[in-house]
Motif scaffolding. Structure first.
Motif, PDB file in Angstrom:
ATOM      1  N   PRO A   1       0.813  -1.233   0.000  1.00  0.00           N
ATOM      2  CA  PRO A   1       0.000   0.000   0.000  1.00  0.00           C
ATOM      3  C   PRO A   1       0.841   1.276   0.000  1.00  0.00           C
ATOM      4  CG  PRO A   1      -0.880  -1.596   1.569  1.00  0.00           C
ATOM      5  CD  PRO A   1       0.444  -2.112   1.147  1.00  0.00           C
ATOM      6  N   LEU A   2       2.083   1.198   0.509  1.00  0.00           N
ATOM      7  CA  LEU A   2       2.945   2.380   0.555  1.00  0.00           C
ATOM      8  C   LEU A   2       3.585   2.700  -0.796  1.00  0.00           C
ATOM      9  CD1 LEU A   2       4.859   1.683   3.905  1.00  0.00           C
ATOM     10  CD2 LEU A   2       2.938   3.242   3.563  1.00  0.00           C
ATOM     11  N   ILE A   3       3.708   1.692  -1.665  1.00  0.00           N
ATOM     12  CA  ILE A   3       4.484   1.889  -2.893  1.00  0.00           C
ATOM     13  C   ILE A   3       3.659   1.749  -4.166  1.00  0.00           C
ATOM     14  CG2 ILE A   3       6.589   1.083  -1.766  1.00  0.00           C
ATOM     15  CD1 ILE A   3       6.270  -1.554  -3.299  1.00  0.00           C
ATOM     16  N   ARG A   4       2.385   1.365  -4.057  1.00  0.00           N
ATOM     17  CA  ARG A   4       1.640   1.044  -5.269  1.00  0.00           C
ATOM     18  C   ARG A   4       1.367   2.249  -6.149  1.00  0.00           C
ATOM     19  NH1 ARG A   4      -4.094  -0.642  -2.434  1.00  0.00           N
ATOM     20  NH2 ARG A   4      -4.621   1.420  -1.563  1.00  0.00           N
ATOM     21  N   GLU A   5       1.479   3.454  -5.590  1.00  0.00           N
ATOM     22  CA  GLU A   5       1.258   4.652  -6.394  1.00  0.00           C
ATOM     23  C   GLU A   5       2.539   5.139  -7.082  1.00  0.00           C
ATOM     24  OE1 GLU A   5      -1.687   5.778  -7.003  1.00  0.00           O
ATOM     25  OE2 GLU A   5      -2.597   4.328  -5.633  1.00  0.00           O
ATOM     26  N   ILE A   6       3.659   4.529  -6.766  1.00  0.00           N
ATOM     27  CA  ILE A   6       4.921   4.915  -7.421  1.00  0.00           C
ATOM     28  C   ILE A   6       4.879   4.403  -8.864  1.00  0.00           C
ATOM     29  CG2 ILE A   6       7.434   4.660  -7.365  1.00  0.00           C
ATOM     30  CD1 ILE A   6       7.235   4.197  -4.364  1.00  0.00           C
ATOM     31  N   PRO A   7       5.130   5.253  -9.852  1.00  0.00           N
ATOM     32  CA  PRO A   7       4.980   4.838 -11.260  1.00  0.00           C
ATOM     33  C   PRO A   7       5.825   3.635 -11.650  1.00  0.00           C
ATOM     34  CG  PRO A   7       5.124   7.228 -11.104  1.00  0.00           C
ATOM     35  CD  PRO A   7       5.403   6.702  -9.729  1.00  0.00           C
ATOM     36  N   GLN A   8       7.039   3.510 -11.121  1.00  0.00           N
ATOM     37  CA  GLN A   8       7.885   2.379 -11.503  1.00  0.00           C
ATOM     38  C   GLN A   8       8.561   1.811 -10.268  1.00  0.00           C
ATOM     39  OE1 GLN A   8      10.687   3.199 -14.630  1.00  0.00           O
ATOM     40  NE2 GLN A   8      11.508   1.129 -14.684  1.00  0.00           N
ATOM     41  N   VAL A   9       8.256   0.542  -9.963  1.00  0.00           N
ATOM     42  CA  VAL A   9       8.873  -0.175  -8.847  1.00  0.00           C
ATOM     43  C   VAL A   9       9.459  -1.469  -9.401  1.00  0.00           C
ATOM     44  CG1 VAL A   9       8.516  -1.329  -6.634  1.00  0.00           C
ATOM     45  CG2 VAL A   9       7.297   0.802  -7.150  1.00  0.00           C
ATOM     46  N   ALA A  10      10.753  -1.656  -9.201  1.00  0.00           N
ATOM     47  CA  ALA A  10      11.429  -2.867  -9.672  1.00  0.00           C
ATOM     48  C   ALA A  10      11.976  -3.631  -8.488  1.00  0.00           C
ATOM     49  CB  ALA A  10      12.550  -2.500 -10.640  1.00  0.00           C
TER      50      ALA A  10
END
Length: 499
Positions: free
Chosen positions: A480-489
């Motif tokens: 839930p903390l990172i799902r709005e970040i456009p690119q997560v690898a």
């Protein structure tokens, strides 16, 4: 030939095997005499031994463009210097031409309008003669602005000396051209290039350096490119010669060389080095320098580089300098410096990294295992946006004061002795790489993730098993903390995003 034709191409078949009739082809071309109003002429794959007499006669006063291409049996050129309106002349793949001289000029004042002259792929050309009726003359190319000599492996003689209007000169793959010594050969004749803006020299084996007389005339030179000159020892003889290059914007030197330096005794590089320098100039000062890729480099010191003369310097990049032990002094005085990148400097040992100017925007350290610290006042570099530290095993933490507030991109990769907790790295970043091979990163007590998703655009987590698990899409407690970040690898591939 039909009147009214302005542009004409005469092209023979490329493949005749052994059935070419030289006399017949010469007779045909002589018969196909174009109308005098012709402006543009190309002759390709002609197989005669001579060019027709009409090609260089004065009546073609409208001809502005001429190309002779792959006329592989022609042994001499016509008197083309008499074409008074000719502006562009291209000679390519004339395999049997050995001498270019008086027959080419036709007059003591040839080519009065010529602006572009190119010789390419002339494997038998040996001499560019400057004699007319057995008398040596200074042939004036009064309008010539662009000259190219490429793939002429046998050419030994001098180039024309009167090129006062020349703006771009390219010499490429002419290994026999005699550049030796300060007072002989090609450079001796090229002393009046006061209009030259661009100079390209490539694969000229005999070139060891550019002599002072030659360099001092290049008062308008903006771009200098030298490649594959294997015996190049140094660029120029005198330290102060750079003052004559007040307009220089780009300097690009790439070569497999025995050694190279900008001047005698300074910045010497060992065999198989590649020296590349880009220079930008403003108000007469050099503006960008890159020193890139020196395998097995012999450079030990850059301390003697006169940075006080480089006050418009914008970028410095030093790569694979395996013997480098010192950096230029006074980096903090370079008020226009925006980028500093050090890579592969394995013996460069710095207990305290020298201060950087406030203008710095990009700072990268890669594979510099003996650099022990970042600049002490790192947090005061208010323009710094991009910081990367990779394979720097002696760096254990950021300096007191932390990271600068404007930092946007941070990567700390394979710094195995970095003990600073990730939560102490965080600023309003837009790009962050968290690498578990950095010491202490990803340990249980460091797995808080107080990230500001509204700012972060790219997050890459690798080598952190627990942290990666907590960030798994849909199932991880950090999702839930990172799902709005456009690119997560997650993992080794920074391109594959889970968002």
């Amino acid at each position: 030939m039909k009147e009214g034709i302005c542009r004409l191409t005469m092209q023979w078949c490329k493949y005749f095997g052994n059935f070419r009739n030289e006399e017949l082809e010469a007779e045909v071309l002589n018969f196909l005499r174009p109308h005098p109003k012709l402006e543009n002429l190309t002759i390709s794959y002609y197989g005669g031994l001579e060019f027709p007499s009409w090609l260089g006669i004065l009546s073609y006063v409208n001809m502005v463009h001429l190309r002779l291409h792959a006329c592989c049996r022609a042994k001499a050129l016509a008197s083309l210097g008499q074409l008074s309106s000719l502006k562009e002349f291209y000679i390519e793949s004339l395999y049997t031409i050995r001498i270019v001289g008086s027959e080419f000029y036709g007059t003591k004042s040839p080519f009065p309008s010529l602006m572009t002259l190119e010789f390419k792929n002339m494997p038998s050309w040996e001499d560019w003669s400057h004699c007319f009726n057995n008398e040596e003359v200074r042939v004036l190319f009064t309008c010539l602005k662009h000259m190219v000599i490429r793939d002429c492996p046998m050419l030994i003689g001098r180039l024309p000396s009167q090129l006062s209007s020349l703006k771009k000169l390219e010499i490429n793959s002419c290994p026999q051209l005699n550049f030796r010594g300060c007072n002989e050969g090609v450079l001796k004749s090229l002393v009046n290039l006061t209009s030259l803006i661009a100079l390209v020299i490539q694969d000229v084996v005999e070139l060891t350096y550019l002599n002072y007389g030659f360099i001092s005339s290049l008062v308008k030179l903006e771009n200098l490119e030298m490649k594959s000159c294997k015996n190049l020892m140094y660029l120029w003889q005198e330290r102060d010669v750079i003052r004559n290059l007040a307009c220089l914007k780009s300097l690009d030197v790439k070569s497999e060389i025995a050694s190279i330096s900008t001047e005698r005794g300074v910045n010497r590089l060992d065999r198989r080095g590649v020296f590349k320098t880009r220079v930008a100039s403003q108000n007469g000062y050099v503006g960008v320098i890159d020193i890139i890729k020196y395998p097995r480099l012999g450079v030990e010191s850059l301390a003697e580089i006169p940075v006080d003369r480089l006050q418009s310097l914008k970028e410095i990049e030093i790569t694979d300098c395996e013997n480098l032990r010192s950096l230029p002094q006074g980096l903090h005085t370079l008020s226009h410096l925006t980028s500093l990148c050090l890579r592969g400097c394995s013996v460069l040992e710095l207990e305290c990294f020298p201060p950087l100017p406030p203008s710095i925007k990009t700072f990268w350290l890669e594979d510099c295992p003996k650099i022990k610290s970042l600049p002490n006042q790192l947090h005061r570099l208010m323009s710094l946006e991009d910081l990367q530290i990779r394979d720097c095993e002696s760096i254990t933490r950021f300096p007191d004061g932390g990271l600068p507030p404007q930092l946007q991109r941070l990567r700390v990769i394979r710094c195995k002795n970095m003990k600073q907790l990730v939560r102490e790295w965080l600023t309003p970043l837009t790009s962050l790489c968290i690498d578990g091979s950095a010491g202490g990163v990803g340990e249980e007590e460091d797995l808080l993730l107080p990230l500001p998703p509204s700012l972060l655009q790219f997050l890459w987590i690798k080598g952190c098993g627990i942290l990666e698990e907590r960030c798994r899409k849909g199932t991880g407690c950090y999702w839930p903390l990172i799902r709005e970040i456009p690119q997560v690898a997650l993992g080794d591939d920074p391109i594959k995003s889970i968002t």
